[in-house]
Design an enzyme around this catalytic site. Structure first.
Site, mmCIF file in Angstrom:
data_model
loop_
_atom_site.group_PDB
_atom_site.id
_atom_site.type_symbol
_atom_site.label_atom_id
_atom_site.label_comp_id
_atom_site.label_asym_id
_atom_site.label_seq_id
_atom_site.Cartn_x
_atom_site.Cartn_y
_atom_site.Cartn_z
ATOM 1 N N ARG A 60 0.832 -1.194 0.000
ATOM 2 C CA ARG A 60 0.000 0.000 0.000
ATOM 3 C C ARG A 60 0.876 1.257 0.000
ATOM 4 N NH1 ARG A 60 -1.782 0.928 4.375
ATOM 5 N NH2 ARG A 60 -0.804 -0.696 5.608
ATOM 6 N N LYS A 201 -8.369 -2.831 1.377
ATOM 7 C CA LYS A 201 -8.293 -1.886 2.485
ATOM 8 C C LYS A 201 -9.173 -0.650 2.238
ATOM 9 C CE LYS A 201 -5.690 -4.181 5.265
ATOM 10 N NZ LYS A 201 -6.338 -4.852 6.423
ATOM 11 N N HIS A 221 -9.643 -4.395 13.178
ATOM 12 C CA HIS A 221 -8.564 -4.971 12.387
ATOM 13 C C HIS A 221 -8.069 -6.197 13.142
ATOM 14 C CE1 HIS A 221 -4.340 -4.527 10.430
ATOM 15 N NE2 HIS A 221 -5.138 -5.224 9.654
ATOM 16 N N SER A 239 -0.337 -5.778 10.153
ATOM 17 C CA SER A 239 0.183 -6.744 9.199
ATOM 18 C C SER A 239 1.555 -7.244 9.649
ATOM 19 C CB SER A 239 0.297 -6.090 7.816
ATOM 20 O OG SER A 239 0.845 -6.977 6.896
ATOM 21 N N LYS A 243 -1.738 -12.295 12.743
ATOM 22 C CA LYS A 243 -3.190 -12.483 12.766
ATOM 23 C C LYS A 243 -3.620 -13.681 11.926
ATOM 24 C CE LYS A 243 -4.891 -8.717 11.169
ATOM 25 N NZ LYS A 243 -3.589 -8.357 10.551
ATOM 26 N N THR A 244 -3.173 -13.699 10.680
ATOM 27 C CA THR A 244 -3.579 -14.767 9.776
ATOM 28 C C THR A 244 -3.034 -16.108 10.238
ATOM 29 O OG1 THR A 244 -3.663 -13.231 7.912
ATOM 30 C CG2 THR A 244 -3.480 -15.564 7.383
ATOM 31 N N ASP A 258 -8.793 -11.126 9.041
ATOM 32 C CA ASP A 258 -8.249 -9.762 9.024
ATOM 33 C C ASP A 258 -9.212 -8.662 9.455
ATOM 34 O OD1 ASP A 258 -6.026 -8.037 8.502
ATOM 35 O OD2 ASP A 258 -6.941 -7.432 6.619
ATOM 36 N N ARG A 323 2.397 -12.141 -1.187
ATOM 37 C CA ARG A 323 1.050 -12.379 -0.670
ATOM 38 C C ARG A 323 0.359 -13.532 -1.396
ATOM 39 N NH1 ARG A 323 -1.122 -9.439 3.878
ATOM 40 N NH2 ARG A 323 0.272 -7.667 4.157
#
Length: 537
Positions: A60, A201, A221, A239, A243-244, A258, A323
């Protein structure tokens, strides 16, 4: 205009200002993959996933994301470095230019939606320049049935034009690329960047405005999963904090990885898929994610092992932000529909580059609020342009860059939830460094982190002894099943205890300084949770 595929008969691109030559509507993942291969825009790996390059932008670009400042947003949005204002007339002119750019082109259109709880469903229409970007939208957003597509009208439009280059002097952007959100026209306009995360996002930012502002629903988030007894766990973190990875538990059903909402009686996924970092991905460490990379999945900016189509997940030469995008049903134990009840455990994941915070600690409500508002972590390499090694950061609510409203609005909603549900346990988990700071210590073992989280969720930490951390006051368990007790107190992992104390005092000072901007809106319970800046060696 030639049109192919399944669509609402009344849906009309021309009415949106688009005069394209060919529009492919709601093609299947197989069709989009095949079209990408025919156009020479990607290739398959040895497991059948589509591999593409997003070009110049592999992450991003937050400084190039704008929000139109108008009657809806002027007094509601927290304007500043995160929410950068854009003039309505400048948006209208740029939108017309992007539409003209699409004139005579071939496009891929998708009808999708966000929010698994039907009460809050947000219908989305996406127009892409490339079939693989449309595949990403199929994978990441929720997928309506064929019957729903035939009648669905969109609430929001995403117009993605990676090959369009803005002229900053004329268009009012910072540089050639941009993402602009218009809450009045309900359009997300993207140009100059093919990085698909801007679409994902962008919608997250929309929901972070609409749900708290209009419905008093806490947008988060975080990832979420559910145990066999229906107990829901939330995992907050920026990120790269896990989390994932940590929510993909073979013994628990995955609600989402997410973005979620917490309404009365409901935790629900915003999305229909996962966008997992896959640097250093392996079948041993992250088997659920590894197996999800199969036909229908999209791999971005990866490198193949020489002479083969096998992905070298350890190669970050293009970007550390490699990713994998895949629909949530690629995870074997994903929950359908993707929502559950009230949470039982909440985990704040922080990647502590100082090596000071405990690997697991239990928080009081005041401490939970303090750490939620602080949102301490380290940005890890690749998640944003220019980040090549961990950088200490405080990101309010563990997602400041995605929050249109002032962070205290979200903190107030969380505080209200914790007051209504005092039985909820809140834990701080350090997935960062131990035994020293970044460069001298080592990264926390994923195996040990998993064991700590499992122990917290199954009640194994309910009756163990706890000791307070001498700086942050959080309560550290003295024993955790399947975890060496000597790593539970971070000070014990440093050879030089005086160096630990000095570094701890430094980090405490950073916390206090960061919190100054929120202190006047915090109550005594939250203020009392601040760390002690002065620590004796």
């Amino acid at each position: 205009m030639q049109e192919y595929g399944l669509k609402n008969a009344s849906a009309n691109l021309a009415e949106m200002g688009l005069n394209v030559a060919t529009a492919h509507w709601n093609l299947s993942p197989e069709e989009l993959t095949q079209k990408t291969l025919e156009l020479g825009q990607g290739e398959l790996n040895d497991t059948g996933a589509l591999c593409v390059s997003t070009g110049k932008f592999t992450g991003r670009s937050p400084k190039d994301k704008f929000t139109v400042k108008d009657a809806i947003t002027e007094k509601s949005v927290d304007w500043g470095d995160v929410n950068i204002p854009f003039a309505p007339d400048a948006f209208d002119k740029l939108f017309d230019k992007v539409c003209a750019h699409f004139s005579g082109k071939e496009v891929w259109v998708r009808d999708a939606y966000a929010c698994a709880d039907p009460t809050y469903r947000l219908n989305i229409r996406v127009v892409n320049e490339t079939p693989w970007a449309n595949l990403f939208c199929n994978d990441l957003f929720l997928r309506p049935s064929e019957d729903e597509i035939k009648t669905q009208n969109h609430d929001w439009l995403i117009l993605q034009a990676p090959s369009f280059q803005a002229d900053p002097a004329v268009d009012g952007t910072r540089q050639a690329n941009f993402t602009i959100v218009n809450f009045t026209r309900k359009i997300i306009l993207i140009g100059g960047s093919a990085y698909t995360g801007e679409m994902k996002k962008g919608i997250f930012g929309v929901l972070n405005f609409v749900l708290p502002h209009d419905h008093k629903v806490l947008s988060m988030h975080c990832s979420a999963n559910e145990g066999k007894d229906g107990d829901v766990a939330l995992f907050f973190g920026l990120s790269g904090t896990g989390k994932t990875t940590l929510s993909a538990d073979p013994n628990r059903a995955l609600i989402g990885d997410d973005e979620h909402g917490w309404a009365n009686g409901s935790v629900f996924n915003f999305e229909g898929g996962c966008y997992a970092k896959c640097i250093d991905l392996s079948a041993e460490k992250e088997p659920e994610i590894f197996r999800a990379v199969k036909p229908g999945a999209l791999l971005e900016n990866i490198v193949f092992k020489q002479g083969s189509k096998e992905v070298d997940y350890h190669d970050g030469s293009i970007t550390e932000n490699t990713r994998a995008a895949y629909p949530i049903y690629h995870i074997e134990n994903a929950k359908d529909p993707s929502y559950g009840g009230e949470p039982k455990n909440i985990f704040f994941l922080t990647c502590d580059a100082f090596g000071i915070l405990p690997p697991i600690s239990k928080l009081t409500k005041g401490q939970a609020m303090y750490h939620f508002i602080s949102g301490y972590t380290a940005k890890v390499a690749g998640t944003e342009v220019g980040v090549t090694e961990p950088q200490t950061t405080f990101s309010a609510c563990f997602g400041r860059v995605f929050l249109p409203l002032h962070p205290t609005k979200y903190a107030e909603l969380l505080g209200k939830k914790l007051e209504e549900h005092p039985e909820v346990n809140v834990w701080l988990i350090n997935t960062g460094w131990s035994g020293g700071a970044y460069g001298t210590g080592h990264r926390m073992s994923l195996k040990h982190t998993r064991s700590m989280i499992t122990a917290a969720m199954n009640g194994a930490l309910d009756n163990v002894e706890y000791t307070p951390n001498n700086v942050f006051g959080v309560m550290m368990p003295t024993s955790v099943p399947n975890v060496p007790s000597e790593i539970l107190n971070p000070r014990d992992t440093w050879e030089d205890k005086e160096a630990y104390d000095k570094k701890a005092a430094e980090l405490a000072g950073l916390f206090v300084k960061n919190f100054e901007k929120y202190a006047d809106q915090a109550n005594e319970e939250i203020l009392a949770a601040a760390p002690k800046v002065s620590v004796e060696a």
